[in-house]
Enzyme design. Sequence first.
Site: not given
Length: 487
Positions: A182, A257, A291, A391
């Site tokens: 997906k 992750e 990331c 983040e």
Amino acid sequence: MTTHSSNSYSVDPHTAHQFYINGRWTSPAIPATLPVVNPATEAVVAQVARGTAEDVDRAVAAARGALAGWSATPAETRAQVLGKIHELILERKEQLAQALSLEMGTAIGFARAMQVPLAAEHVRVARDLLSSYRFQTVEGGTAIEREAIGVCGLITPWNWPLYQITAKVAPAIAAGCTVVLKPSELSPLSALLFAQLVHDAGLPPGVFNLVNGSGAEVGATMAAHADIDMISITGSNRAGALVAQAAAPTVKRVTQELGGKSPNVLLPDADFAKAVPLGVMSAFRNVGQSCSAPTRMIVPRSRLAEVEALAAATANALIVGDPQSEDTQLGPIANEAQFHRVQAMIQAGLDEGAKLLCGGPGRAAGFDKGFYTRPTVFSDVDNAMRIAQEEIFGPVLCIIAYETVDEAVAIANDTVYGLGAHVQGQDLDVARAVASRIRAGQVHLNHPAWNPMAPFGGYKRSGNGREYGVQGFEEYLETKAIIGFGE
Ligand code: NAD
């Protein structure tokens, strides 16, 4: 099928409105679509089919049906198909680069030089591993067998769309698993091309299946699915935690992750004239939407003024522009929601009293539409500020000063994340010792070349499990001990 005869990317309404299940383009159980927006123009450029639980069931059934056959194929056969997939990625690289640029606004030069070739590397690595990996070892009369874990659900984000797909699909099918992918609903076009490419490479029906749709619907159904043995997700901490919760009742393996807030420690003996510009470029690579982007530059207080001047000069020289232009270094932020998140964090930095060296709120100069963001550098950042802890996932860099190396290490580790880290210093022994003290899955010393064999993944809230290389491949294997096997 999507077109791949020319260099241009055009969305074929046929495949875009279908899923790839059991070796065929298949209509969704319930017809519905999701719009795909080009972030450079804000125009809807495609509609993709929006899946439901029924589509997931069909894809999982196809993957389950193909598992016995595929997991029993000799490793050489799997390597051959991976070799063909690798070849086709390279052959269709321009079309893939164009799709990435359209769906997420990545600068075309960056897509050609990085997004596509690095995606191909994951496939090459998986192919090559199969020639040397020992699926059975025998010691002391006991055999240890490594075999495919089963049907894998793979959920990927929008920031490195193709790269994240190959980082999961290639090792999974190399291990003998079958998969349901997906992709991110925000950048699903390169995934459609990838599905066609896998088909053209001759992968047997059912080994690879693709269902598009939202995380809340398709992703959550996959996470909870009783007939999926493992989920691998790359995405936000929010989605990663929801996946783990949904997966818990069926006790499937979950690898995650997730986010990062990676430090970049410049030791007192670093070559600042080199290290600062390289640090800014690494933080802003892919418009800061990585990331492991090193977004906290931790520098000796005595060198702060010099670092500020170098960082601002580098950021100010970056070319923000139309992703289709060859000169562009930073295109727009990949989607509207992310653009607003980045704007809110830049404002938070100002509100918290960080010193703005360049950039700031609002669209980049010269644009009245498109999610173009000003490369922004803050100094005098306290590591407790939101901009240093959360983040941001955009072109925003925090410069944080330290007095002693011990304090630099403490700041580097003062985060809930632990994905990437960088250390710069000319005395390699000192740099290595600092690297050993940093709690992160990957530490880069003096900006080395990318290594696709280096395991990648997070400590702490950056995730569980590893991707890339041997460790990434082994996530897709179960371990069986056969005791009394004999020598
Ligand atoms: P996201 O969490 O919004 O989406 C990621 C994927 O998860 C998408 O396919 C989405 O549809 C799906 N999803 C969302 N909610 C779900 C749910 N409840 N159940 C199942 N699936 C769900 O993340 P994003 O905005 O696409 O990507 C950015 C994030 O990804 C950042 O936090 C970034 O750090 C992280 N990321 C991590 C890595 C890594 O390797 N550690 C790499 C790239 C991106």
